[in-house]
Each structure stands twice: as C-alpha cells, then as structure tokens.
Write a protein that holds these residues in place. Structure first.
Motif, short mmCIF file in Angstrom:
data_model
loop_
_atom_site.label_atom_id
_atom_site.label_comp_id
_atom_site.label_asym_id
_atom_site.label_seq_id
_atom_site.Cartn_x
_atom_site.Cartn_y
_atom_site.Cartn_z
N UNK A 25 0.85 -1.19 0.00
CA UNK A 25 0.00 0.00 0.00
C UNK A 25 0.88 1.23 0.00
N UNK A 26 0.47 2.25 -0.74
CA UNK A 26 1.22 3.50 -0.76
C UNK A 26 0.24 4.66 -0.86
N UNK A 27 0.72 5.87 -0.54
CA UNK A 27 -0.13 7.05 -0.59
C UNK A 27 0.40 8.04 -1.62
N UNK A 28 -0.50 8.64 -2.39
CA UNK A 28 -0.08 9.60 -3.42
C UNK A 28 0.47 10.87 -2.76
N UNK A 29 1.35 11.58 -3.48
CA UNK A 29 1.94 12.80 -2.94
C UNK A 29 0.94 13.96 -3.07
#
Ligand SMILES: [Fe+2]
Length: 325
Positions: A199-203
């Motif tokens: 899982x990752x989060x957009x900038x």
C-alpha cells in the motif's frame, strides 16, 4: 415436455440422480402433500406467491432458445446438452458459475461505454485480495524477494477526480501474482507473506510510482471443468491475461475503487474471460516502454533492463455519487 425427441437416459449420466430422487420421494409417504385437501374446489394456487418476473424470465429464456434454434440451427439435443452442462457446473462450483453469470447480467444494468465517462473503469477484485499489506514509500517498490523473478516494472501516474482535482494522500493498494502464477498468502508456492502486495499514498499532486515485476498470464486452477468448457466454447483462454490488481481509497471518493491494469502488448489480453467481453477494457491496458540503457538501469538501482508504464486514474467524487443517487 418429454417427447419422442428426448434422448434415451444414459445409465452413466448423472441425470439418472433425478430419477432416483423421484423414487426416494415415493419412499417417504406423508412427508409431502400428495393430493390437494379438496380436489374439487382447491386449485392449489397461492395468488400471493405469483411473481410476473418469473413468468417473464421463462418467456425470455424460451425466446433465447428459439433464437438459437432458428438463427443458429441449434437442435433439441444440443440445447439439452447445454442445460445439463450448466447444471453440472452449478453442482461442481456454484460460486464460479455465479461470477460468470453475473458478468453476463451486469453489462445490461451497468454498461461499459467507452468514452462516455472519464472515470477509470472498475474491474473485479478476484478471490485473493488480502487487506493489511505493508505500507511502502512513494516512489517505492512492492515487497519482494531480493531475487524476485521477472522483468522489473515501474508504474507511475496520477490519481485525480473526474473533475481533474488531484487526490493527495489517496491510498493505492496493489497486489499481483509472482512469476509462478500464484499470489502470496495463498500458500500455493513458497512466497513470503504479502510478497508483491503493498500500500502506498499519493503525494500532494496525487502522483504515485511503484516498482513491481511484470506479471505473467496465469492459469486459474479453481475454474471447474464444466465452466472451462463453456469458456473455451466462447473462445476464451484458460489463462488470465497479465494484470496487476489495484484498489484506491480516499475520503473524497464515492467509494473504494477496485480495478485491474492490463498490458496492450499481451496476446492473452483479448482472450481473457474478464476483459474479452468489455468494450472499455482498452482503457485499462498499459503501454510499456523497455529501458535497457546501462546508465538508466544503474540510475534506478537495478541490474537488468526494466519496463515503465504510465497510468492516470480518474475517480468518481463522493458528492457526484450523492447527487446521482
Ligand atoms: Fe489476479
């Protein structure tokens, strides 16, 4: 219904079970109503149970059969055979048959119209999503083994609402099969837990970039033989096309979004049972570029050629969903 055209019952045919059932009922007198309470006045019909949609469904079905016979020359034997196959699949694996039939029904109510909406098409979640994948940095790499087999693949792009607003802090939940054709957490091979799941989060501009490996087409072992015969009859492959699974979440989105990303150059793409029937599938296909320049490879911290792909997601805003409801 039973007429001279009805094929003789084959003793090896499982449909003889139906005959057996009838005899079983005969062995249980008193457990069911054999005759109406008053045969002269009671027609045995409960009007409150009548549902016109059921009658219309049967008529629709008959119309379909009529079309098969008149337009395609289908014989009574062929139709009967088809019905038996369907029932066999239902006995073998009802969940898979339900998924298949639902995919036939859904386009009537939720047509995939390419170009009508800017929204990125959604796609089925599949049976191997596991919540709680490790969080990775952005840009980052999915959890993988040091010697993870497969061509490195870097996917980047932006997550935006359909009105163009970039979605900062959108959560991307990504998962894909290893080169073995198996997913981690399924215990079908020796991958570590949550391998190739992250899982990752957009900038702040809604941008993302992650490295994975290029997925391979894989065989779906859970498809029962009967359903596979139907899929083969439709001209579908027994392999799923190369794909990555993605979920996106953000408070400004109408709901959690789930899709799959494919590959334009993949020969399996147009024979995949999920994508082959969708007119908007092309909107989910990645165009990849191969990078084999040693300097570029080194700059990425890699030791082999890699591929890149760009994909922008357009999500339905929450308020729009409320207005449409
Ligand atoms: Fe998959």
């Amino acid at each position: 219904v039973i007429d001279s055209k009805t094929p003789a019952i084959d003793p090896n045919d499982r449909f003889t079970d139906e005959v057996a059932l009838r005899w079983k009922l005969k062995e249980k007198p008193g457990e069911y109503e054999a005759t109406p309470a008053d045969p002269d006045v009671d027609p045995g019909v409960d009007e409150t149970l009548v549902n016109p949609l059921i009658g219309a469904s049967i008529q629709g079905f008959q119309k379909g059969v009529e079309g098969l016979a008149k337009e395609h020359g289908a014989t009574f034997e062929e139709i009967s055979h088809g019905l038996r196959k369907l029932i066999e699949v239902a006995e073998e694996e009802p969940v898979m048959l339900h998924m298949f039939l639902e995919s036939m029904v859904k386009p009537v109510f939720f047509p995939d119209v390419p170009g009508e909406s800017m929204m990125t098409p959604n796609d089925t979640e599949g049976p191997v999503y596991f919540p709680g994948a490790p969080e990775i940095s952005n840009p980052g790499a999915l959890p993988m083994r040091p010697d993870e087999p497969g061509t490195p693949l870097i996917v980047s792009g932006q997550v935006r609402l359909t009105d163009g607003t970039p979605l900062a802090g959108a959560e991307l939940d990504i998962w894909l099969a290893a080169i073995t054709g198996h997913y981690s957490n399924t215990e079908l091979d020796d991958q570590p837990l949550f391998n190739l799941r992250g899982r990752m989060f957009t900038d702040e501009e809604g941008r993302y970039e992650f490295r994975a490996v290029k997925p391979v087409p894989y065989y779906i072992p859970v498809i029962p033989d009967g359903l596979m015969k139907i899929l083969r009859g439709l001209g579908f492959s027994k392999f799923r096309a190369r794909h990555l699974h993605v979920k996106i979440r953000h408070p400004k989105m109408a709901e959690e979004f789930t899709t799959q990303l494919y590959f334009k150059s993949d020969p399996y793409f147009k024979y995949d049972a999920i994508t082959a029937t969708r007119p908007d599938a092309a909107a989910l296909a990645l165009e990849t570029e191969l990078h084999d320049d040693p300097a570029e490879i080194a700059a990425r911290g890699l030791d082999e050629p890699f591929e890149t792909a760009h994909f922008d997601f357009f999500m339905e805003p929450a308020n729009q969903a409320a207005a449409a409801a």
